[in-house]
Design an enzyme around this catalytic site. Structure first.
Site, PDB file in Angstrom:
ATOM      1  N   THR A 128       0.831  -1.206   0.000  1.00 21.66           N
ATOM      2  CA  THR A 128       0.000   0.000   0.000  1.00 21.66           C
ATOM      3  C   THR A 128       0.861   1.249   0.000  1.00 21.66           C
ATOM      4  O   THR A 128       0.446   2.293  -0.490  1.00 21.66           O
ATOM      5  CB  THR A 128      -0.923   0.003   1.230  1.00 21.66           C
ATOM      6  OG1 THR A 128      -1.693  -1.199   1.236  1.00 21.66           O
ATOM      7  CG2 THR A 128      -1.865   1.186   1.230  1.00 21.66           C
ATOM      8  N   TYR A 164       5.692 -12.916   2.641  1.00 19.99           N
ATOM      9  CA  TYR A 164       4.359 -12.635   2.106  1.00 19.99           C
ATOM     10  C   TYR A 164       4.016 -13.720   1.094  1.00 19.99           C
ATOM     11  O   TYR A 164       4.533 -13.740  -0.014  1.00 19.99           O
ATOM     12  CB  TYR A 164       4.356 -11.250   1.449  1.00 19.99           C
ATOM     13  CG  TYR A 164       2.990 -10.624   1.284  1.00 19.99           C
ATOM     14  CD1 TYR A 164       1.813 -11.332   1.493  1.00 19.99           C
ATOM     15  CD2 TYR A 164       2.868  -9.292   0.904  1.00 19.99           C
ATOM     16  CE1 TYR A 164       0.570 -10.743   1.346  1.00 19.99           C
ATOM     17  CE2 TYR A 164       1.629  -8.687   0.757  1.00 19.99           C
ATOM     18  CZ  TYR A 164       0.487  -9.416   0.975  1.00 19.99           C
ATOM     19  OH  TYR A 164      -0.738  -8.821   0.821  1.00 19.99           O
ATOM     20  N   LYS A 177       2.593 -14.010   6.157  1.00 15.32           N
ATOM     21  CA  LYS A 177       1.426 -13.221   5.762  1.00 15.32           C
ATOM     22  C   LYS A 177       0.744 -13.910   4.593  1.00 15.32           C
ATOM     23  O   LYS A 177       1.366 -14.157   3.548  1.00 15.32           O
ATOM     24  CB  LYS A 177       1.846 -11.804   5.381  1.00 15.32           C
ATOM     25  CG  LYS A 177       0.657 -10.909   5.044  1.00 15.32           C
ATOM     26  CD  LYS A 177       1.101  -9.483   4.726  1.00 15.32           C
ATOM     27  CE  LYS A 177      -0.121  -8.610   4.411  1.00 15.32           C
ATOM     28  NZ  LYS A 177       0.263  -7.230   4.060  1.00 15.32           N
TER      29      LYS A 177
END
Length: 301
Positions: free
Chosen positions: A57, A144, A170
């Site tokens: 983000t 991730y 994640k």
């Protein structure tokens, strides 16, 4: 340099909501430090367990390695120990290691290792990549799991044996069986983070799979709601959770999905839509949060 051990960092971020602040840019697409500092200070005023600087983000894909280190340093300075700061890293192995080293020097408390750029690898190649990044730093690393970097449980278990500072996982794909198998195999060895878009939608079922926290995009805009919702999830307050989903999350998520995915490159008055860093930075500048958040323009509804 971080004063937290990898295990302390993992325990901390697993105890509360996680924020992934946007990275603002000026008209010439250079980093807008003053706005970023103000936003970080504002976000630190709410109950949050970790701030991820230059994550997905936060425009990691639009930044140079030098800019990532600069942004991390600013985040560390502005938060001033109020909350752990974790840095994004990724791309090829050499660049990911370079960013990891620079982030540690900038004072980050941990790293989020995003998938490598473009290349799809076998499990052995992915494991070698993760291990090399972990070996480049003393910081705790969160891998991730998404896109072209899907680690299987056995691979992840071997990495945990070889990399003491690999402390987080994640999930960005939403494979319930895989998540269950990972948690069944590794248990409390890792801290588990929900990383699906609009993670609040999946927060309660994921909690029952050992995922105690998640990255909240809405925290950037409505932190009061986001923290209340997270508290309801941890209490397993079904009534409050479903009210939040019905009245806010689900009502707005369809609009968000259209904004993210609903426009092709050609939907720009017949001209190709701009791509790469210029487009990403223009979009972030245009939709950078103001307080209160303005409504979307008719074009983006």
């Amino acid at each position: 340099m971080s004063k937290m051990t990898p295990q302390e960092m993992a325990a901390k971020i697993g105890s509360g909501l996680l924020s992934f602040p946007v990275t603002p840019f000026k008209a010439d697409f250079s980093f807008d430090e003053a706005t970023y500092r103000a936003n970080m200070d504002w976000l630190c005023g709410y109950e949050v367990a970790g701030l991820f600087a230059a994550g997905g983000t936060g425009e990691f894909f639009s930044l140079t390695p030098t800019e990532v280190a600069q942004i991390v340093a600013v985040a560390v300075d502005e938060t001033n120990g109020r909350v752990p700061v974790l840095a994004g890293t990724g791309y090829g192995t050499a660049i990911a290691r370079e960013i990891a080293v620079a982030a540690e020097k900038a004072g980050a408390d941990g790293l989020l290792l995003l998938p490598p750029y473009l290349t799809h690898s076998e499990q052995a190649g992915l494991a070698a990549h993760v291990e090399a990044v972990c070996a480049s730093t003393r910081l705790g690393v969160i891998v991730y799991n998404r896109d072209n970097a899907i680690l299987q449980p056995d691979t992840l278990a071997r990495l945990c044996e070889r990399c003491p500072n690999l402390v987080g996982y994640k999930d960005g794909i939403g494979d319930i069986e895989l998540m269950t198998r990972v948690y069944s195999k590794l248990g409390d060895r890792l801290t588990y983070i929900g990383g699906l878009p609009t993670a609040e939608t999946f927060a309660l079922p994921y909690l029952d799979m050992g995922v105690t926290t998640y990255s909240s995009a809405v925290f950037n805009f409505v932190p009061e709601f986001a923290t209340r919702f997270y508290a309801a999830v941890r209490r397993r307050d079904h009534q409050a959770i479903h009210a939040g989903l019905k009245d806010f999350i689900l009502r707005n998520s369809c609009r968000t999905c259209r904004l993210r995915h609903g426009r092709s490159r050609r939907q720009n008055n017949g001209r190709p839509r701009p791509t790469s860093q210029g487009r990403n930075r223009r979009c972030r500048k245009r939709f950078a949060p103001e307080f209160p958040v303005p409504p979307l323009s008719p074009r983006c509804r």
